[in-house]
Write a protein that holds these residues in place. Sequence first.
Motif, PDB file in Angstrom:
ATOM      1  N   LEU A 102       0.838  -1.205   0.000  1.00 14.87           N
ATOM      2  CA  LEU A 102       0.000   0.000   0.000  1.00 14.87           C
ATOM      3  C   LEU A 102       0.871   1.252   0.000  1.00 14.87           C
ATOM      4  O   LEU A 102       0.573   2.240  -0.682  1.00 14.87           O
ATOM      5  N   ILE A 103       1.965   1.227   0.763  1.00 15.76           N
ATOM      6  CA  ILE A 103       2.861   2.379   0.826  1.00 15.76           C
ATOM      7  C   ILE A 103       3.461   2.659  -0.540  1.00 15.76           C
ATOM      8  O   ILE A 103       3.547   3.805  -0.996  1.00 15.76           O
ATOM      9  N   LEU A 104       3.888   1.605  -1.231  1.00 15.61           N
ATOM     10  CA  LEU A 104       4.607   1.777  -2.491  1.00 15.61           C
ATOM     11  C   LEU A 104       3.696   2.116  -3.663  1.00 15.61           C
ATOM     12  O   LEU A 104       4.072   2.901  -4.531  1.00 15.61           O
ATOM     13  N   PHE A 105       2.494   1.538  -3.698  1.00  8.68           N
ATOM     14  CA  PHE A 105       1.698   1.617  -4.920  1.00  8.68           C
ATOM     15  C   PHE A 105       0.390   2.401  -4.805  1.00  8.68           C
ATOM     16  O   PHE A 105      -0.093   2.911  -5.813  1.00  8.68           O
ATOM     17  N   CYS A 106      -0.191   2.497  -3.629  1.00  8.65           N
ATOM     18  CA  CYS A 106      -1.527   3.097  -3.519  1.00  8.65           C
ATOM     19  C   CYS A 106      -1.460   4.617  -3.397  1.00  8.65           C
ATOM     20  O   CYS A 106      -0.482   5.171  -2.897  1.00  8.65           O
ATOM     21  N   PHE A 120       0.938   7.685  -6.847  1.00  9.37           N
ATOM     22  CA  PHE A 120       1.936   6.884  -7.556  1.00  9.37           C
ATOM     23  C   PHE A 120       2.335   7.541  -8.882  1.00  9.37           C
ATOM     24  O   PHE A 120       3.495   7.470  -9.288  1.00  9.37           O
ATOM     25  N   LYS A 121       1.394   8.189  -9.547  1.00  2.39           N
ATOM     26  CA  LYS A 121       1.696   8.783 -10.850  1.00  2.39           C
ATOM     27  C   LYS A 121       2.761   9.867 -10.746  1.00  2.39           C
ATOM     28  O   LYS A 121       3.451  10.171 -11.727  1.00  2.39           O
ATOM     29  N   ASN A 122       2.919  10.468  -9.540  1.00  2.00           N
ATOM     30  CA  ASN A 122       3.952  11.489  -9.370  1.00  2.00           C
ATOM     31  C   ASN A 122       5.356  10.927  -9.505  1.00  2.00           C
ATOM     32  O   ASN A 122       6.315  11.671  -9.715  1.00  2.00           O
ATOM     33  N   LYS A 363       6.706  10.615  -4.111  1.00  2.00           N
ATOM     34  CA  LYS A 363       5.302  10.254  -4.264  1.00  2.00           C
ATOM     35  C   LYS A 363       4.391  11.430  -3.918  1.00  2.00           C
ATOM     36  O   LYS A 363       3.315  11.594  -4.498  1.00  2.00           O
ATOM     37  N   LEU A 364       4.831  12.271  -2.988  1.00  2.00           N
ATOM     38  CA  LEU A 364       4.033  13.432  -2.589  1.00  2.00           C
ATOM     39  C   LEU A 364       4.207  14.602  -3.538  1.00  2.00           C
ATOM     40  O   LEU A 364       3.224  15.184  -4.010  1.00  2.00           O
ATOM     41  N   ILE A 365       5.453  14.973  -3.848  1.00  2.00           N
ATOM     42  CA  ILE A 365       5.690  16.232  -4.571  1.00  2.00           C
ATOM     43  C   ILE A 365       5.955  16.039  -6.050  1.00  2.00           C
ATOM     44  O   ILE A 365       5.868  16.996  -6.821  1.00  2.00           O
TER      45      ILE A 365
END
Length: 653
Positions: A102-106, A120-122, A363-365
């Motif tokens: 979940l951490i890596l992909f969601c 994830f798209k980031n 993943k955030l920015i």
Amino acid sequence: MIDEKIIKRARSMAERGTVGKIGDYITIRVSSKVVMKDEVYLGYLLLNKYLGRLFERVIERKFEGSRIYSDLENFYYLCPYSEQLRKLPEYAKKQFRTDLPLILFCDEEDTDNLEVLGYFKNLIALGQFNWDVFPLYMMPKEYKQDLKHKLKTILNDLREKEDFPNFIGCLSYFFSALTTPPFGKEMQSPAWFLLRFYYDRIKNENKKEKLKRILQHCGLTKSEIENMPHDVGRLMTKLKGELKRLSKGAMNSMMNFFLDDVWDQLGFPYQGWKFTELSNFDDVIDSCMIVSPYFVIAKSYVGKECSICGFGRPTISDTNIMFGVGKERYCKLWEKGVTKIKGKKHHRLACIKCGLASYLKLKLIGCMWTRVGGGKRNPLPRRFMVILHIGQHSEKDVDYLSKMFVAIHERVREFRDKVGKLRELREVVEKLTRKIGEYKDLKRLRELEEEKEKLEVKAKKLGDDVRVLWTWVVENVPPILRERGWREIEGRCIPFYIGKEYGIYAFLLPKAPSGIVEGKDLEFYQKRFDESRVVILSAIGYLSKMCKCDGDYYYMCLPTTMSMRRTIHIPGYECSVDKAINYYAVLVNLVSDLYGAREGLDRKFLLAERYAEDPIIEFTHFLREWKQKKRYYNLKQDFKYDFNAIKGLLGED
């Protein structure tokens, strides 16, 4: 339920940084160090936010305890004493393994309240695929199929948008194969990927014939495709050019072929060696120190340390997309410990915890493509400034602050767009005015005058909108965030801990725009900002107006001291919020209005510092240069009237 008096006493002990025994209960401290390096600092804040929640869930479920206090590095829990508490790291590792996919992909909406932010798209830096555009070094081998499933979702989105260049680039980056003769050394070229896939990776004859027809639509002849191994270099050059001018039908056929017909045959033959071991992720929990009145659990690693944090076990490679360009500056083991994996130099210099922190930050920015020193474009993490805040805010307040950042981003962008339209309208009106003076035909003159009147009415209305927007921007947006390069990225407010009495929050503000500055490095403007005490204090002063609480603010430092008297803490200096708003913000506003776009961002920072040291002398210099028309002669009309009055008082003509 734990008695309220016990909780209150335990919280009092935790605030003093101690653990102890209270009746049948004990307090436990879990510590996870925050690394004060720009490459991973924000990521560590996000990782610790998750770890605090992880241990809270384990202690609630296994020992019927609860979290009573937190800061950025330490989490305090209250629970009944049990010998099973010594197995807390084992329980935490088991839960961490469950959470890891979940951490890596969601995305943040789908992570089951794990306190993991971002999308994830980031992580996919679309645009160019001959560099590492995704942190594969952080991906466990066991999760290859999860990664492939997530990539298919992204490729499907690109197909729906008909974005063929990014589709084929992403496909060739992740699923390219190792080079063997006669295909030369290129790895991730779309042309190379297509030819190699046809030549030796597709086994089904029907599907191979289908790909052959698609390649013929790309401009290759039947004989060229059949004789490919003997003339692959020329074919690659030809196919590279043809892929840029494919018809819409050929693009759709190729995207449908890979997603619908041969998706199961795609793997990670070239990228496979970059994946890490799942067991390495146990180091994330092992790096946390657990302290109780009866035992201490702390594991230390002996050997070559991680070149980012300095104490972890190096297990992954460092790459531009994870840690940024210029990592040689702080990598102690840059040329040591280099091993060869399948003929590739592989630098295992970072620990898994630093890698995961960098992954969460990305993943955030998100990522961006930029040039460093005028050279090639590189995929790099987006740059943000992190301002920490300790204050009293409810969840509604946090939601309001987040919406304010969105509003600032939208209003500044709207203001700039309308200013551009207003400028264009005025140019059209000026051209019409000149045309009216040239025409002698009365009928044509009347038409032009009517058109001019309509445009003037439209320009007047647009000008009124611009003035209203500017008033709002001046009241709510720091001058530093009104600069042109910041209009594309919005800030964000992230709560790291919301308590009954106070909480810890982070304001993410975009870093100073880099652009391509002749002879200056990528962080030039940001370094000038960090060195300018006046500009920093003015920006934080505006943030405090949004917060409306008595908390403290911290920039480039951790909240180790807390006064709760509306104080701004920066390295080597403390300032009250009132002084930042009423003095420093006024100075920066003055510099921004006086010098406008005629001075660069770095020059404005220096001028703000000079005005803070001696405003009278600096303003006198400004008046002298303005009078002699050496500089700053294109002032706003309001300022011209004010300066004429000042010169009159001084007895000047």
